[in-house]
Scaffold this motif. Structure first.
Motif, PDB file in Angstrom:
ATOM      1  N   CYS A 408       0.813  -1.220   0.000  1.00  0.00           N
ATOM      2  CA  CYS A 408       0.000   0.000   0.000  1.00  0.00           C
ATOM      3  C   CYS A 408       0.846   1.270   0.000  1.00  0.00           C
ATOM      4  O   CYS A 408       0.319   2.363  -0.219  1.00  0.00           O
ATOM      5  CB  CYS A 408      -0.892   0.038   1.241  1.00  0.00           C
ATOM      6  SG  CYS A 408      -2.215  -1.175   1.255  1.00  0.00           S
ATOM      7  N   VAL A 483      -5.087  -3.989  -0.183  1.00  0.00           N
ATOM      8  CA  VAL A 483      -4.116  -3.343  -1.073  1.00  0.00           C
ATOM      9  C   VAL A 483      -4.807  -2.913  -2.360  1.00  0.00           C
ATOM     10  O   VAL A 483      -4.626  -1.779  -2.837  1.00  0.00           O
ATOM     11  CB  VAL A 483      -2.931  -4.287  -1.368  1.00  0.00           C
ATOM     12  CG1 VAL A 483      -2.043  -3.700  -2.460  1.00  0.00           C
ATOM     13  CG2 VAL A 483      -2.120  -4.537  -0.102  1.00  0.00           C
ATOM     14  N   VAL A 486      -7.078   0.110  -1.675  1.00  0.00           N
ATOM     15  CA  VAL A 486      -6.317   1.346  -1.461  1.00  0.00           C
ATOM     16  C   VAL A 486      -5.755   1.874  -2.781  1.00  0.00           C
ATOM     17  O   VAL A 486      -5.846   3.077  -3.087  1.00  0.00           O
ATOM     18  CB  VAL A 486      -5.185   1.112  -0.447  1.00  0.00           C
ATOM     19  CG1 VAL A 486      -4.217   2.306  -0.412  1.00  0.00           C
ATOM     20  CG2 VAL A 486      -5.741   0.870   0.948  1.00  0.00           C
TER      21      VAL A 486
END
Length: 493
Positions: A408, A483, A486
């Motif tokens: 991320c 992930v 995001v």
């Protein structure tokens, strides 16, 4: 002594029947009418076995022929059915026109005793079973389904059950075991008489609120913080002073003075809930000095300090306190399971007596069998062996979570990893936490936003990730979905 019903056969129902011998209506008709009403009203379900004519006659103090006549009428009407050598039953295929629950009318919402607003508890809900949930407060109980857990319960079952109410402070063996455990695990020396066993840490919070606070008293509370504890103080009439939290824990410079000086401060110094940071040593000492100077009480909620990962343990506030200004809360919810519903309070002596008076009138004492089992878990070393095993298990999940969420960066970073069973994913200010949470849900993962834990305006943007109740494959799968959520949000920001 009554014989137990054969295996697989439901026991006969025990109905509150009452016959009026002065009535012009015959006893058999009265009995048939009451049984008919019980079937129609739902007290008797289709297939339910009724008492034998001999047993019901004896219970009502009437002749057996009266019961036999009532049963015969209901058999003829189709309400009952008889099975050879098995007894008399409500007809299993009986279609009764009734509304479930109609026997208890609902009161008017305008009733005077319903006018006080009782807010919904601010708790997480599990969500649909097909979604993976990073739920805070969940533990892994698989290691408790055999071995030590079963052995202690067999030992409890072999112990005679007391026939009287127990000490509201708790079972002496468990209080002694808790005191010895705190000395070993937290360096906190206390006497077993200082310990009060509760039905979870939240009961401890409520006991303190009742024993200490008057309506309008100021309570300083970490913001963000543990919503259910905050709600208890609010419902007991306290005025909440939100105190911001930074990377060193509770910010003492925000404590108000004058008339707004708090009577009580609630803190989670070992693993701040929910940010996961730890209260630094200088701030611990400063908080104790402040409490002494203002004659205030500090509640130290040490809810999951057993699980540390590579970080040196910091001394508890209670172990540093020399003036009797700290009340310590502990719980077995994180080391074992929230289902156990046992916690403990370690309080200065004058406060302890007040807490016991409150507890005595609220629940008398915590469940004796559960207390005995926990005492054996501790004294026989099972609890600390379990904690050591689970440290390795949770550390592996933490490492998997940290490794996967490294993808991320720089849009998000994982914080609060030194201890406990949850962490928070701090998002770049350009990202909308609620939007990221919605994207994750669309990918099959439930993750709460950090903003929901603030009383005042949120000064951090992020998600709260509880990993204690997930196995390694689910931790990895959930982290990969986060992930993706995001990165998608970052591309559209």
């Amino acid at each position: 002594m009554d014989a137990s019903p054969p295996a697989g056969r439901p026991p006969p129902v025990d109905l509150p029947l009452s016959l009026d011998r002065s009535s012009r209506v015959g006893l058999a008709r009265q009995l048939a009418g009451q049984l008919r009403a019980a079937v129609s009203g739902g007290q008797l379900e289709p297939g339910q076995r009724l008492p034998s004519t001999r047993a019901l006659a004896a219970a009502l103090g009437i002749g057996r022929n009266i019961v036999f006549e009532a049963y015969e009428d209901l058999l003829a009407e189709g309400f009952l059915t008889g099975r050879d050598r098995s007894g008399t039953f409500v007809a299993p295929d009986l279609a009764v026109d009734r509304v479930p629950g109609a026997a208890r009318p609902a009161p008017s919402s305008s009733a005077r005793w319903l006018q006080r607003d009782v807010p919904e508890p601010q708790v997480e809900h599990p969500g649909p079973p097909d979604l993976l949930a990073f739920r805070v407060g969940q533990t892994d109980t698989a290691a408790l389904t055999h071995g030590d857990w079963r052995r202690v319960w067999r030992a409890v079952a072999d112990t005679p059950l007391p026939g009287d109410y127990a000490d509201p402070a708790g079972d002496p063996d468990l209080r002694g075991a808790v005191a010895a455990y705190l000395k070993r695990a937290r360096g906190f020396v206390c006497d077993p008489d200082d310990v009060i066993i509760t039905s979870g840490a939240l009961q401890g919070v409520d006991l303190i609120a009742q024993a200490v606070l008057a309506p309008g008293d100021q309570v300083a509370f970490e913001d963000p913080g543990y919503r259910l504890a905050r709600q208890i103080f609010q419902e007991r009439g306290a005025r909440i002073t939100p105190l911001p939290v930074d990377n060193d824990g509770l910010r003492l410079d925000a404590l108000p003075g004058g008339r707004r000086t708090p009577l009580l401060v609630y803190t989670t110094p070992s693993h701040q809930f929910p940010l996961g940071v730890r209260l630094s040593i200088p701030r611990r000492l400063a908080l104790l000095e402040w409490a002494h100077a203002h004659d205030a009480l500090v509640i130290e909620d040490d809810y999951d300090s057993e699980f540390r990962y590579g970080a040196a343990p910091l001394p508890s506030l209670a172990s540093l306190d020399t003036g009797g200004h700290v009340v310590y809360l502990g719980t077995f919810s994180k080391v074992l399971s929230p289902a156990v519903r046992v916690g403990y309070v370690v309080a200065p002596r004058p406060l302890r007596e007040r807490l016991l008076r409150v507890k005595s009138r609220s629940d008398a004492h915590t469940s004796w069998p559960v207390q005995r089992a926990l005492a054996l878990m501790i004294t026989q070393g099972h609890l600390e062996r379990h904690i050591r095993r689970m440290r390795k298990t949770y550390a592996a999940r933490r490492a998997a979570l940290s490794g996967a969420l490294a993808g991320c960066r720089p849009q998000a970073r994982l914080m609060g990893l030194e201890a406990g069973l949850h962490a928070h994913l701090e998002l770049d200010p350009s990202l909308d936490a609620a939007g990221v949470s919605e994207r994750a849900r669309a990918l099959g993962v439930i993750v709460p936003t950090l903003g929901a834990y603030y009383l005042d305006r949120a000064d951090r943007n992020g998600l709260l990730i509880g990993y204690g109740g997930l196995d390694l494959p689910d931790v990895r799968r959930g982290a990969q979905a986060l992930v993706q959520a995001v990165m998608e949000a970052a591309r559209e920001a």
